[in-house]
Motif scaffolding. Structure first.
Motif, PDB file in Angstrom:
ATOM      1  N   UNK A  55       0.814  -1.216   0.000  1.00 19.75           N
ATOM      2  CA  UNK A  55       0.000   0.000   0.000  1.00 19.75           C
ATOM      3  C   UNK A  55       0.843   1.260   0.000  1.00 19.75           C
ATOM      4  N   UNK A  56       1.881   1.274   0.834  1.00 22.73           N
ATOM      5  CA  UNK A  56       2.764   2.442   0.895  1.00 22.73           C
ATOM      6  C   UNK A  56       3.448   2.661  -0.453  1.00 22.73           C
ATOM      7  N   UNK A  58       2.332   1.771  -3.363  1.00 22.67           N
ATOM      8  CA  UNK A  58       1.338   2.251  -4.321  1.00 22.67           C
ATOM      9  C   UNK A  58       1.073   3.742  -4.144  1.00 22.67           C
ATOM     10  N   UNK A  59       1.004   4.209  -2.902  1.00 21.08           N
ATOM     11  CA  UNK A  59       0.814   5.641  -2.660  1.00 21.08           C
ATOM     12  C   UNK A  59       1.985   6.434  -3.231  1.00 21.08           C
ATOM     13  N   UNK A  60       3.202   5.987  -2.939  1.00 23.13           N
ATOM     14  CA  UNK A  60       4.389   6.674  -3.449  1.00 23.13           C
ATOM     15  C   UNK A  60       4.414   6.615  -4.979  1.00 23.13           C
ATOM     16  N   UNK A  61       4.074   5.444  -5.541  1.00 28.25           N
ATOM     17  CA  UNK A  61       4.027   5.307  -7.001  1.00 28.25           C
ATOM     18  C   UNK A  61       3.006   6.246  -7.620  1.00 28.25           C
ATOM     19  N   UNK A 106      -6.075   2.130   0.746  1.00 31.36           N
ATOM     20  CA  UNK A 106      -6.962   1.044   1.138  1.00 31.36           C
ATOM     21  C   UNK A 106      -6.190  -0.178   1.598  1.00 31.36           C
ATOM     22  N   UNK A 107      -5.103  -0.499   0.897  1.00 33.26           N
ATOM     23  CA  UNK A 107      -4.260  -1.619   1.320  1.00 33.26           C
ATOM     24  C   UNK A 107      -3.704  -1.376   2.721  1.00 33.26           C
ATOM     25  N   UNK A 185      -1.576  13.514  -1.092  1.00 36.11           N
ATOM     26  CA  UNK A 185      -1.536  12.066  -1.270  1.00 36.11           C
ATOM     27  C   UNK A 185      -0.500  11.418  -0.360  1.00 36.11           C
ATOM     28  N   UNK A 186       0.649  12.073  -0.172  1.00 37.24           N
ATOM     29  CA  UNK A 186       1.659  11.518   0.725  1.00 37.24           C
ATOM     30  C   UNK A 186       1.168  11.464   2.167  1.00 37.24           C
ATOM     31  N   UNK A 187       0.258  12.392   2.522  1.00 39.01           N
ATOM     32  CA  UNK A 187      -0.279  12.387   3.883  1.00 39.01           C
ATOM     33  C   UNK A 187      -1.109  11.140   4.161  1.00 39.01           C
TER      34      UNK A 187
END
Length: 210
Positions: A55-56, A58-61, A106-107, A185-187
Motif C-alpha cells: 500500500x505504501x 502504491x501511494x508513493x508510485x 486502502x491496502x 496524497x503523501x499524507x
C-alpha cells in the motif's frame, strides 16, 4: 512532441474547483468507515505487513506518477492534445495515479471491502469528471481528439502503446503547484499508520470489515 494547438473555445473547460470539492465530499463520506472499522480477515502478521508495505509503495508510485504526468502536460493543459509519455497509455494519467494512491491507502487500512469501495468510488467520480473535461477537449480539437480517444483508453492504461520523445520541456510553476497536491496524497501514509496505531490501542470502538 505530438499535439495540436487550441483554436476557438466553444465549450467552457471543466470547473477544477468543483472537481476538487467533489473529491473532498467523497472522502468525507468515507471517513466514518475509515475511522470506525478494522480489518476483519484473520491473516498472519507477515501477510499484513506485506499488504501494508505494498500500500505504501502504491501511494508513493501514485505521487511519482502524478509528477511524471505533470512533466508532460505542464501548462499545456487544455491547449493541445498531449499524446506522449503517460498520455500515450491513457488520456487521464493524473486520474489514474490518483486512483492508484487511493488503492494503496486502502491496502494500508487492511480491509478488502473498504479498499474496493473507496477505490471504486474515487474511480467512478474521476471517470465521470474526465468525461465532462473531454466535452471541452472534443469541442476544441474536433477530429484530432476523436482520433486520440479512439486509440487511447480514458483512465485504465494500455501499456503497449507507450511512446515518448527523447526530450520533454516542463513548466516549473505547474510542477511546484502539483507539489502541494502530492503532499495531500503523501499524507495518506502517516494517516494510515496513525489509524492502525490508535485502533490497536482500542482508542475508540471499531467493528470488523472484511
Amino acid at each position: 512532441m505530438t499535439g495540436q494547438t487550441m483554436e476557438t473555445a466553444t465549450v467552457a473547460p471543466a470547473n477544477q474547483k468543483r472537481r476538487i470539492n467533489t473529491l473532498r465530499v467523497v472522502m468525507a463520506m468515507m471517513l466514518p468507515l475509515i475511522v470506525l472499522t478494522r480489518p476483519g480477515l484473520p491473516l498472519p502478521e507477515i501477510v499484513i505487513e506485506l499488504i501494508e508495505s505494498t500500500g505504501i509503495l502504491l501511494v508513493i508510485g501514485g505521487v511519482l506518477g502524478r509528477f511524471w504526468s505533470i512533466l508532460y502536460i505542464g501548462s499545456r493543459k487544455n491547449t493541445m492534445v498531449m499524446q506522449d509519455g503517460p498520455y500515450s497509455m491513457c488520456r487521464h494519467p493524473l486520474y489514474l495515479f490518483s486512483v492508484l494512491s487511493v488503492l494503496g491507502f486502502g491496502f494500508m487500512l487492511g480491509s478488502v471491502l473498504l479498499t474496493f469501495l473507496m477505490t471504486g468510488l474515487i474511480f467512478y467520480v474521476l471517470h465521470d469528471i474526465a468525461g465532462k473535461e473531454e466535452r471541452f477537449l472534443r469541442s476544441e480539437f474536433g477530429p484530432a481528439y476523436e482520433a486520440y480517444a479512439a486509440r487511447v483508453p480514458r483512465i485504465l492504461p494500455r501499456f503497449g502503446q507507450f511512446q515518448t520523445p527523447q526530450a520533454v520541456a516542463f513548466d516549473v510553476t505547474t510542477l511546484r503547484r502539483n507539489f502541494f497536491d502530492a503532499l495531500v496524497f503523501l499524507s495518506l501514509i502517516p494517516l494510515g499508520e496513525l489509524m492502525e496505531y490508535f485502533k490497536d490501542l482500542q482508542a475508540w470502538p471499531t467493528f470488523p470489515l472484511y
